[in-house]
Design an enzyme around this catalytic site. Structure first.
Site, PDB file in Angstrom:
ATOM      1  N   HIS A 160      46.648  13.324   4.211  1.00 51.83           N
ATOM      2  CA  HIS A 160      46.073  14.664   4.391  1.00 51.83           C
ATOM      3  C   HIS A 160      45.363  15.142   3.133  1.00 51.83           C
ATOM      4  CE1 HIS A 160      49.200  14.491   7.453  1.00 51.83           C
ATOM      5  NE2 HIS A 160      50.003  14.176   6.447  1.00 51.83           N
ATOM      6  N   ASP A 165       5.284   2.449   3.731  1.00 49.01           N
ATOM      7  CA  ASP A 165       6.074   3.361   4.576  1.00 49.01           C
ATOM      8  C   ASP A 165       6.708   2.653   5.765  1.00 49.01           C
ATOM      9  OD1 ASP A 165       3.798   2.945   6.078  1.00 49.01           O
ATOM     10  OD2 ASP A 165       3.293   5.063   6.348  1.00 49.01           O
ATOM     11  N   LEU A 199       0.844  -1.200   0.000  1.00 49.75           N
ATOM     12  CA  LEU A 199       0.000   0.000   0.000  1.00 49.75           C
ATOM     13  C   LEU A 199       0.877   1.248   0.000  1.00 49.75           C
ATOM     14  CD1 LEU A 199      -2.879  -0.956   2.460  1.00 49.75           C
ATOM     15  CD2 LEU A 199      -2.431  -1.702   0.122  1.00 49.75           C
ATOM     16  N   ASN A 247       6.453   8.598   8.700  1.00 46.64           N
ATOM     17  CA  ASN A 247       5.420   9.569   8.355  1.00 46.64           C
ATOM     18  C   ASN A 247       6.001  10.970   8.173  1.00 46.64           C
ATOM     19  OD1 ASN A 247       3.159   7.768   8.394  1.00 46.64           O
ATOM     20  ND2 ASN A 247       3.357   7.716  10.608  1.00 46.64           N
ATOM     21  N   ALA A 250      50.165  15.522   0.719  1.00 49.76           N
ATOM     22  CA  ALA A 250      49.027  16.386   1.069  1.00 49.76           C
ATOM     23  C   ALA A 250      48.575  17.201  -0.141  1.00 49.76           C
ATOM     24  CB  ALA A 250      49.435  17.327   2.193  1.00 49.76           C
ATOM     25  N   GLU A 281      -8.236   1.500  16.032  1.00 50.72           N
ATOM     26  CA  GLU A 281      -7.321   2.550  15.558  1.00 50.72           C
ATOM     27  C   GLU A 281      -7.144   3.627  16.622  1.00 50.72           C
ATOM     28  OE1 GLU A 281      -5.352   2.550  12.900  1.00 50.72           O
ATOM     29  OE2 GLU A 281      -6.096   0.523  12.614  1.00 50.72           O
TER      30      GLU A 281
HETATM   31  C1  UD1 Z   1      -2.004   1.874   9.793  1.00 51.08           C
HETATM   32  C2  UD1 Z   1      -2.944   0.871  10.441  1.00 51.08           C
HETATM   33  C3  UD1 Z   1      -2.626   0.784  11.928  1.00 51.08           C
HETATM   34  C4  UD1 Z   1      -1.173   0.387  12.117  1.00 51.08           C
HETATM   35  C5  UD1 Z   1      -0.244   1.339  11.377  1.00 51.08           C
HETATM   36  C6  UD1 Z   1       1.153   0.781  11.388  1.00 51.08           C
HETATM   37  C7  UD1 Z   1      -5.043   0.970   9.210  1.00 51.08           C
HETATM   38  C8  UD1 Z   1      -6.438   1.493   9.195  1.00 51.08           C
HETATM   39  N1  UD1 Z   1      -4.310   1.301  10.247  1.00 51.08           N
HETATM   40  O1  UD1 Z   1      -2.257   3.149  10.356  1.00 51.08           O
HETATM   41  O2  UD1 Z   1      -3.467  -0.189  12.565  1.00 51.08           O
HETATM   42  O3  UD1 Z   1      -0.869   0.369  13.502  1.00 51.08           O
HETATM   43  O4  UD1 Z   1      -0.639   1.485   9.999  1.00 51.08           O
HETATM   44  O5  UD1 Z   1       2.061   1.688  10.797  1.00 51.08           O
HETATM   45  O6  UD1 Z   1      -4.653   0.255   8.285  1.00 51.08           O
HETATM   46  N2  UD1 Z   1      -2.801   3.880   2.095  1.00 51.08           N
HETATM   47  C9  UD1 Z   1      -3.290   3.637   0.833  1.00 51.08           C
HETATM   48  N3  UD1 Z   1      -4.569   4.049   0.556  1.00 51.08           N
HETATM   49  C10 UD1 Z   1      -5.378   4.656   1.468  1.00 51.08           C
HETATM   50  C11 UD1 Z   1      -4.846   4.869   2.754  1.00 51.08           C
HETATM   51  C12 UD1 Z   1      -3.566   4.470   3.045  1.00 51.08           C
HETATM   52  O7  UD1 Z   1      -2.601   3.104  -0.018  1.00 51.08           O
HETATM   53  O8  UD1 Z   1      -6.506   4.975   1.122  1.00 51.08           O
HETATM   54  C13 UD1 Z   1      -1.416   3.428   2.406  1.00 51.08           C
HETATM   55  C14 UD1 Z   1      -0.497   4.566   2.862  1.00 51.08           C
HETATM   56  O9  UD1 Z   1       0.196   5.112   1.760  1.00 51.08           O
HETATM   57  C15 UD1 Z   1       0.456   3.847   3.811  1.00 51.08           C
HETATM   58  C16 UD1 Z   1      -0.367   2.665   4.341  1.00 51.08           C
HETATM   59  O10 UD1 Z   1      -1.460   2.516   3.477  1.00 51.08           O
HETATM   60  O11 UD1 Z   1       1.589   3.307   3.134  1.00 51.08           O
HETATM   61  C17 UD1 Z   1      -0.859   2.911   5.761  1.00 51.08           C
HETATM   62  O12 UD1 Z   1      -1.702   4.045   5.793  1.00 51.08           O
HETATM   63  P1  UD1 Z   1      -1.579   5.154   6.903  1.00 51.08           P
HETATM   64  O13 UD1 Z   1      -2.604   6.181   6.649  1.00 51.08           O
HETATM   65  O14 UD1 Z   1      -0.157   5.578   7.052  1.00 51.08           O
HETATM   66  O15 UD1 Z   1      -2.048   4.287   8.166  1.00 51.08           O
HETATM   67  P2  UD1 Z   1      -1.713   4.548   9.686  1.00 51.08           P
HETATM   68  O16 UD1 Z   1      -2.612   5.601  10.215  1.00 51.08           O
HETATM   69  O17 UD1 Z   1      -0.259   4.684   9.856  1.00 51.08           O
HETATM   70 CA    CA Z   2       1.682   5.099   8.451  1.00 45.89          CA
END
Ligand code: UD1
Ligand code: CA
Length: 425
Positions: A339, A112, A13, A237, A356, A164
């Site tokens: 150096h 990420d 993702l 993040n 040097a 969450e």
């Molecule tokens: C998410 C988890 C959380 C976990 C945490 C760990 C969910 C709802 N929550 O939270 O339980 O503890 O990661 O780091 O999954 N992304 C998409 N499409 C979207 C939304 C997000 O591709 O519509 C991707 C983001 O780019 C990212 C990843 O999904 O790489 C996680 O999304 P992010 O919004 O960072 O979730 P967290 O709030 O960190």
């Molecule tokens: Ca995240």
């Protein structure tokens, strides 16, 4: 690598905007140790031998496609677009329709979270198949759980849901077991659960983590494993997180070298990139940067204040001292570069002394050229060697000489002046 691999798809993702990075570059293409964040989960999926690898992109699709197509030859890596970022559950459902036939299990990774190791991923998969689970999560107990989804277990210790951070009740806020973000699902069961997910939460998003509660309610088998190292669960993040992970990996690299018999005086001011090899009893003084794939032999002294990069190789008993830069070069045994000097695309024999201020002028505006310096050569202070050029064995250059392009110095000769003239020794 994994015997169930033929049924496994990995979903990465990466559609998120990464607003907190405050950058024109999409978050997953920011670099950690010189490699884009996205290359970590993709590399992992490739090592696992996944049948299909799907990267979920959003508005960053173009940049991600460019990256993937320039970097990977594997035909089984696809980039798909999630049109609206409605949440992680939506990201998964938009891509599930693109999965080929014969996929039974789906490993979801977050773009990420670059530090998940192959060992941990393998243990996640092993537990999943061993327990015949419908879902297996990576969880971790961490001190500062803020921002993470929390694992809610019943009194018997079974996972019943994930809550969450934004939706935590006062009573659950103290839970420090978190959803580390990597999980593997039985594909068909997940597809059923995804249909039931609603955005009934503070962020009004479709949470993938909702699926866990739904599966648990339906009496499905959910297991979990811990990572090998706590830091594997850390996500990026912000720029601060990036710095933090860079630091963690640097410390790990330093620790590995200390364990192998290298002395490193100042871990705070020493930066050691990936795949660096250093031999026993080598001393690394403060303020040193050693780039990727560099290898340094035994009993060397490096620093203070020096920069070695470009996969350079430095052999045993050599010294690279203050304000020296060594780039894409080979340094033989027992050389002295003590150096301020620059050696780029240089090939040094053994017992060479670099005075040097010596510079190998390796770039002529178009090409990078090689400077060869034979065994026991003595390069006087402030010499400029304009590549391509060769200095013979046991030869000497006078202080301040400029050795012009192609004007090779034979063995046992002396070169003096600007431009240098060659004399017998
Ligand atoms: C998410 C988890 C959380 C976990 C945490 C760990 C969910 C709802 N929550 O939270 O339980 O503890 O990661 O780091 O999954 N992304 C998409 N499409 C979207 C939304 C997000 O591709 O519509 C991707 C983001 O780019 C990212 C990843 O999904 O790489 C996680 O999304 P992010 O919004 O960072 O979730 P967290 O709030 O960190
Ligand atoms: Ca995240």
């Amino acid at each position: 690598m994994f015997n169930k691999k033929n049924n496994l798809a990995v979903l990465i993702l990466a559609a998120g905007k990464g607003t907190r990075m405050k950058s024109r570059v999409t978050k997953v293409l920011h670099e950690l140790r010189g490699a884009p964040l996205l290359s970590y989960p993709i590399g992992l999926a490739v090592s696992l031998g996944a049948k299909e690898i799907i990267v979920v992109a959003g508005k960053n699709k173009k940049a991600i496609i460019n990256f993937v197509s320039s970097r990977y030859e594997q035909k089984n890596i696809k980039v798909i677009e999630q049109r609206k970022l409605l949440g992680t559950a939506d990201a998964v459902s938009s891509s599930m329709v693109r999965l080929g036939r014969g996929i039974s299990d789906l490993l979801v990774l977050y773009g990420d979270q670059p530090l998940l190791s192959l060992k941990t991923a393998l243990s996640l998969l092993a537990a999943h198949y061993r327990n015949r689970s419908v879902c297996t999560l990576l969880t971790a107990k961490i001190e500062d759980a803020a921002g993470y989804g929390r694992i809610i277990r019943n009194p018997e210790g079974n996972i019943i849901k994930i809550c969450e951070d934004a939706d935590l009740s006062f009573q659950d806020a103290g839970i420090n077991e978190v959803n580390a973000g990597s999980c593997i699902f039985k594909k068909d069961e997940l597809a059923k659960a995804l249909k039931l997910i609603r955005p009934d939460n503070k962020k009004k998003e479709y949470y993938l983590t909702e699926a866990i509660g739904l599966l648990a309610e339906a009496g499905k088998n959910i297991s979990s494993v811990y990572p090998k190292e706590q830091y594997e669960v850390l996500g990026i993040n912000s720029r601060y997180d990036l710095m933090n992970l860079e630091n963690i990996l640097n410390k790990e690299a330093i620790k590995r070298l200390l364990d192998k018999g290298v002395t490193i005086l100042s871990p705070e001011t020493t930066f050691i990139d990936y795949n660096v090899k250093i031999g026993r009893d080598t001393l690394i003084k403060p303020f040193v940067y050693i780039g990727g794939n560099v290898s340094i032999g035994k009993n060397c002294v490096v620093g203070p204040f020096c920069h070695i990069r470009g996969g350079s190789k430095i052999n045993d008993n050599s010294v690279v001292g203050s304000f020296a830069e060594v780039n894409r070069s080979f340094i033989g045994k027992n050389c002295r570069i003590k150096h301020f000097s620059y050696l780029g695309d240089a090939r040094l024999g053994r017992d060479v002394n670099i005075g040097a201020g010596t510079v190998t002028a390796n770039f002529d505006g178009k090409n990078k050229n090689i400077t060869k310096i034979g065994d026991k050569a003595f390069i006087g202070s402030d010499s400029i060697l304009i590549a391509p050029v060769k200095v013979g064995k046991s030869s000497v250059t006078g202080a301040g000489s400029v050795i012009t392009k192609g004007k090779d110095i034979p063995d046992k000769a002396i070169a003096l002046g600007v431009p240098a003239k060659i004399y017998a020794k």
